[in-house]
Design a protein around this motif. Structure first.
Motif, PDB file in Angstrom:
ATOM      1  N   PHE A 180       0.840  -1.204   0.000  1.00  0.00           N
ATOM      2  CA  PHE A 180       0.000   0.000   0.000  1.00  0.00           C
ATOM      3  C   PHE A 180       0.878   1.258   0.000  1.00  0.00           C
ATOM      4  N   SER A 181       1.914   1.254   0.833  1.00  0.00           N
ATOM      5  CA  SER A 181       2.794   2.422   0.909  1.00  0.00           C
ATOM      6  C   SER A 181       3.466   2.706  -0.432  1.00  0.00           C
ATOM      7  N   LYS A 182       3.890   1.646  -1.130  1.00  0.00           N
ATOM      8  CA  LYS A 182       4.533   1.825  -2.435  1.00  0.00           C
ATOM      9  C   LYS A 182       3.546   2.404  -3.443  1.00  0.00           C
ATOM     10  N   ARG A 183       2.313   1.865  -3.451  1.00  0.00           N
ATOM     11  CA  ARG A 183       1.305   2.365  -4.384  1.00  0.00           C
ATOM     12  C   ARG A 183       0.947   3.820  -4.078  1.00  0.00           C
ATOM     13  N   ARG A 184       0.814   4.122  -2.786  1.00  0.00           N
ATOM     14  CA  ARG A 184       0.487   5.499  -2.405  1.00  0.00           C
ATOM     15  C   ARG A 184       1.625   6.448  -2.793  1.00  0.00           C
ATOM     16  N   LYS A 185       2.847   6.021  -2.543  1.00  0.00           N
ATOM     17  CA  LYS A 185       3.993   6.857  -2.893  1.00  0.00           C
ATOM     18  C   LYS A 185       4.043   7.095  -4.397  1.00  0.00           C
ATOM     19  N   ALA A 186       3.798   6.033  -5.182  1.00  0.00           N
ATOM     20  CA  ALA A 186       3.804   6.166  -6.647  1.00  0.00           C
ATOM     21  C   ALA A 186       2.677   7.093  -7.101  1.00  0.00           C
ATOM     22  N   HIS A 187       1.521   6.956  -6.456  1.00  0.00           N
ATOM     23  CA  HIS A 187       0.374   7.798  -6.824  1.00  0.00           C
ATOM     24  C   HIS A 187       0.684   9.267  -6.596  1.00  0.00           C
ATOM     25  N   PHE A 188       1.218   9.580  -5.420  1.00  0.00           N
ATOM     26  CA  PHE A 188       1.473  10.986  -5.116  1.00  0.00           C
ATOM     27  C   PHE A 188       2.656  11.533  -5.907  1.00  0.00           C
ATOM     28  N   ALA A 189       3.577  10.634  -6.263  1.00  0.00           N
ATOM     29  CA  ALA A 189       4.667  11.074  -7.138  1.00  0.00           C
ATOM     30  C   ALA A 189       4.101  11.450  -8.503  1.00  0.00           C
ATOM     31  N   SER A 190       3.182  10.610  -9.006  1.00  0.00           N
ATOM     32  CA  SER A 190       2.532  10.903 -10.281  1.00  0.00           C
ATOM     33  C   SER A 190       1.691  12.171 -10.177  1.00  0.00           C
ATOM     34  N   LEU A 191       1.007  12.313  -9.038  1.00  0.00           N
ATOM     35  CA  LEU A 191       0.180  13.502  -8.822  1.00  0.00           C
ATOM     36  C   LEU A 191       1.044  14.754  -8.781  1.00  0.00           C
ATOM     37  N   ASP A 192       2.185  14.649  -8.130  1.00  0.00           N
ATOM     38  CA  ASP A 192       3.102  15.792  -8.071  1.00  0.00           C
ATOM     39  C   ASP A 192       3.571  16.179  -9.474  1.00  0.00           C
ATOM     40  N   ALA A 193       3.848  15.135 -10.283  1.00  0.00           N
ATOM     41  CA  ALA A 193       4.287  15.412 -11.656  1.00  0.00           C
ATOM     42  C   ALA A 193       3.172  16.094 -12.446  1.00  0.00           C
ATOM     43  N   GLN A 194       1.937  15.593 -12.268  1.00  0.00           N
ATOM     44  CA  GLN A 194       0.796  16.198 -12.965  1.00  0.00           C
ATOM     45  C   GLN A 194       0.599  17.644 -12.517  1.00  0.00           C
ATOM     46  N   ARG A 195       0.746  17.874 -11.220  1.00  0.00           N
ATOM     47  CA  ARG A 195       0.556  19.229 -10.709  1.00  0.00           C
ATOM     48  C   ARG A 195       1.660  20.167 -11.189  1.00  0.00           C
ATOM     49  N   GLU A 196       2.863  19.617 -11.344  1.00  0.00           N
ATOM     50  CA  GLU A 196       3.950  20.434 -11.876  1.00  0.00           C
ATOM     51  C   GLU A 196       3.672  20.804 -13.331  1.00  0.00           C
ATOM     52  N   ASP A 197       3.159  19.807 -14.103  1.00  0.00           N
ATOM     53  CA  ASP A 197       2.769  20.102 -15.488  1.00  0.00           C
ATOM     54  C   ASP A 197       1.650  21.139 -15.518  1.00  0.00           C
ATOM     55  N   ALA A 198       0.679  20.979 -14.598  1.00  0.00           N
ATOM     56  CA  ALA A 198      -0.432  21.937 -14.535  1.00  0.00           C
ATOM     57  C   ALA A 198       0.085  23.336 -14.204  1.00  0.00           C
ATOM     58  N   ARG A 199       1.068  23.406 -13.294  1.00  0.00           N
ATOM     59  CA  ARG A 199       1.639  24.715 -12.927  1.00  0.00           C
ATOM     60  C   ARG A 199       2.279  25.387 -14.141  1.00  0.00           C
ATOM     61  N   LYS A 200       3.065  24.612 -14.893  1.00  0.00           N
ATOM     62  CA  LYS A 200       3.723  25.174 -16.074  1.00  0.00           C
ATOM     63  C   LYS A 200       2.697  25.641 -17.101  1.00  0.00           C
ATOM     64  N   THR A 201       1.665  24.808 -17.318  1.00  0.00           N
ATOM     65  CA  THR A 201       0.615  25.175 -18.277  1.00  0.00           C
ATOM     66  C   THR A 201      -0.103  26.442 -17.831  1.00  0.00           C
ATOM     67  N   LYS A 202      -0.433  26.522 -16.547  1.00  0.00           N
ATOM     68  CA  LYS A 202      -1.178  27.676 -16.056  1.00  0.00           C
ATOM     69  C   LYS A 202      -0.325  28.942 -16.030  1.00  0.00           C
ATOM     70  N   GLU A 203       0.961  28.794 -15.806  1.00  0.00           N
ATOM     71  CA  GLU A 203       1.839  29.968 -15.888  1.00  0.00           C
ATOM     72  C   GLU A 203       1.843  30.524 -17.315  1.00  0.00           C
ATOM     73  N   ARG A 204       1.829  29.605 -18.302  1.00  0.00           N
ATOM     74  CA  ARG A 204       1.762  30.054 -19.707  1.00  0.00           C
ATOM     75  C   ARG A 204       0.420  30.747 -19.978  1.00  0.00           C
ATOM     76  N   LEU A 205      -0.665  30.167 -19.458  1.00  0.00           N
ATOM     77  CA  LEU A 205      -1.981  30.772 -19.666  1.00  0.00           C
ATOM     78  C   LEU A 205      -2.076  32.133 -18.985  1.00  0.00           C
ATOM     79  N   VAL A 206      -1.492  32.247 -17.783  1.00  0.00           N
ATOM     80  CA  VAL A 206      -1.500  33.525 -17.067  1.00  0.00           C
ATOM     81  C   VAL A 206      -0.735  34.579 -17.860  1.00  0.00           C
ATOM     82  N   ALA A 207       0.413  34.181 -18.388  1.00  0.00           N
ATOM     83  CA  ALA A 207       1.222  35.134 -19.152  1.00  0.00           C
ATOM     84  C   ALA A 207       0.440  35.654 -20.358  1.00  0.00           C
ATOM     85  N   GLU A 208      -0.250  34.765 -21.064  1.00  0.00           N
ATOM     86  CA  GLU A 208      -1.030  35.202 -22.224  1.00  0.00           C
ATOM     87  C   GLU A 208      -2.213  36.066 -21.791  1.00  0.00           C
TER      88      GLU A 208
END
Length: 409
Positions: A180-208
């Protein structure tokens, strides 16, 4: 010599106790009277009675182990067997025998209880393992993690089993938690990556969005802001520490643009409302040209009104069809009057109408002569047929004469 029911002292100072097997020597007494000797050994007997009573109470009311109880019993039995007291030693032995039975019974009860507790502990741990293995596949990360921690606390409170069984169950339990701990860690690692992508995308949208905030291309820019909002929603959430700041900047840029557009549109709406009032006045003035009596004057007046109309500018969209429809009605009426006048004054059309009328007049005259001839010859059937044909030609002639009149006679 002195004696009592359970013992005596002879003349040499030897003390005896009476038993079922006969008298047994208790000891020798030389320091006092025979009565004092018996009293001494009788007190030792009373001491054994008290000791047995205390042991009976401990066995019945405390968690004294069977091992310790047996050792205490054997210690007292040894004193009885060595005949160091005067009294009913057989009664004491009987009490010890019953106490042995009690201890044995308690031993069996405890053994059974321990076996039951072990079975219950095994069952409880197996249930914990089963639940942990089910939770290991859960995606309810918070609640499942809290439940697994609670299961650990429950496990710690349960008795240990035999080493092999306990180790096997603990291995399964620990493996489930690790999975369970491994799956949870992998999930939140993936979530962190998605949120980082979302941050980059939203920074571009904010700039425009910020670059568009001062635009005056109202329609195109408003449409682009709608597209940016769609992209924003599709991007997902950024990290919590960035999300609110990015949103405030994004929304703020839009607010600047739409506030400026709103001011311009408010001015435009006021202007268009005034334009509508002016165009309604022109439409009312145009409607006074109907019906058309003087085509030339009506045409000139309408042309002047239309020039003033075009110079006024836009009106509110929802009011446009009605006010424009009023002007179109007047325009169509003038056009129809023009068409009527053209038909009336067109030489070629007049000539064609006159020619058609002449031909029909000749045909009518010819049919009348043929009818008269047929009747003179007595051929009524032919005369009737020709009469019906004459009716049709006469109707055409009447229509042609009416059309010719529209050209002025």
């Amino acid at each position: 010599m002195s004696s009592d029911p359970w013992g005596r002292v002879d003349e040499t100072g030897t003390v005896y106790v009476r038993t079922a097997e006969g008298e047994k020597v208790v000891g020798s007494w030389q320091a006092g009277t025979p009565e004092e000797a018996l009293a001494y050994f009788e007190r030792k007997y009373e001491g054994l009675v008290v000791e047995i009573g205390l042991l009976e109470k401990r066995v019945k009311t405390t968690d004294l182990s069977a091992k310790d109880a047996t050792a205490a019993i054997e210690h007292i039995r040894q004193q009885i067997d060595e005949h160091h007291a005067v009294g009913d030693l057989a009664a004491l032995a009987t009490r010890l025998d019953k106490l042995v039975e009690t201890v044995d019974s308690r031993r069996e009860e405890r053994r059974a209880q321990k076996a039951k507790q072990t079975d219950e502990a095994r069952s409880a741990k197996e249930k914990l393992v089963t639940e942990a293995e089910e939770l290991a596949q859960s995606e309810q990360w918070r609640s499942a993690g809290e439940r697994l921690r609670a299961l650990v606390d429950t496990w710690k409170g349960l008795p240990r089993l035999d080493r092999k069984s306990d180790d096997e169950l603990w291995h399964r339990f620990s493996h489930a938690r690790s999975a369970f701990s491994k799956r949870r860690k992998a999930h939140f690692a993936s979530l962190d990556a998605q949120r980082e992508d979302a941050r980059k995308t939203k920074e571009r949208l904010v700039a425009e969005a910020e670059s568009l905030s001062n635009s005056t291309d109202w329609g195109t820019t408003a449409a682009r802001y709608r597209d940016l909002m769609t992209e924003w929603k599709a991007a997902g959430r950024a990290q919590r520490e960035h999300e609110d700041d990015l949103w405030n900047r994004f929304r703020g840029a839009q607010d600047v643009f739409f506030a400026a557009r709103g001011e311009v549109f408010a001015e435009r709406d006021a202007e268009q409302t005034e334009n509508l009032k002016l165009k309604e006045e022109l439409a009312t003035e145009a409607e006074k040209l109907l019906p058309v009596s003087d085509l030339k004057a009506a045409r000139a007046a309408f042309r002047s009104l239309n020039e003033r109309w075009e110079a006024i500018g836009h009106v509110p969209r929802d009011a446009r069809p009605k006010v424009e429809g009023r002007m179109h009605t007047v325009e169509r009426a003038i056009q129809e009057a023009e068409e009527t006048e053209w038909r009336r004054t067109n030489p070629e059309a007049r000539a064609r109408a006159a020619g058609l009328t002449g031909q029909l007049q000749d045909a009518v005259e010819k049919l009348r002569k043929q009818i008269d001839a047929a009747r003179a010859a007595g051929n009524d059937a032919k005369a009737d047929k020709l009469s019906r044909e004459l009716e049709g030609r006469q109707a055409l002639l009447d229509q042609a004469m009416k059309g010719l009149e529209e050209f002025g006679g």
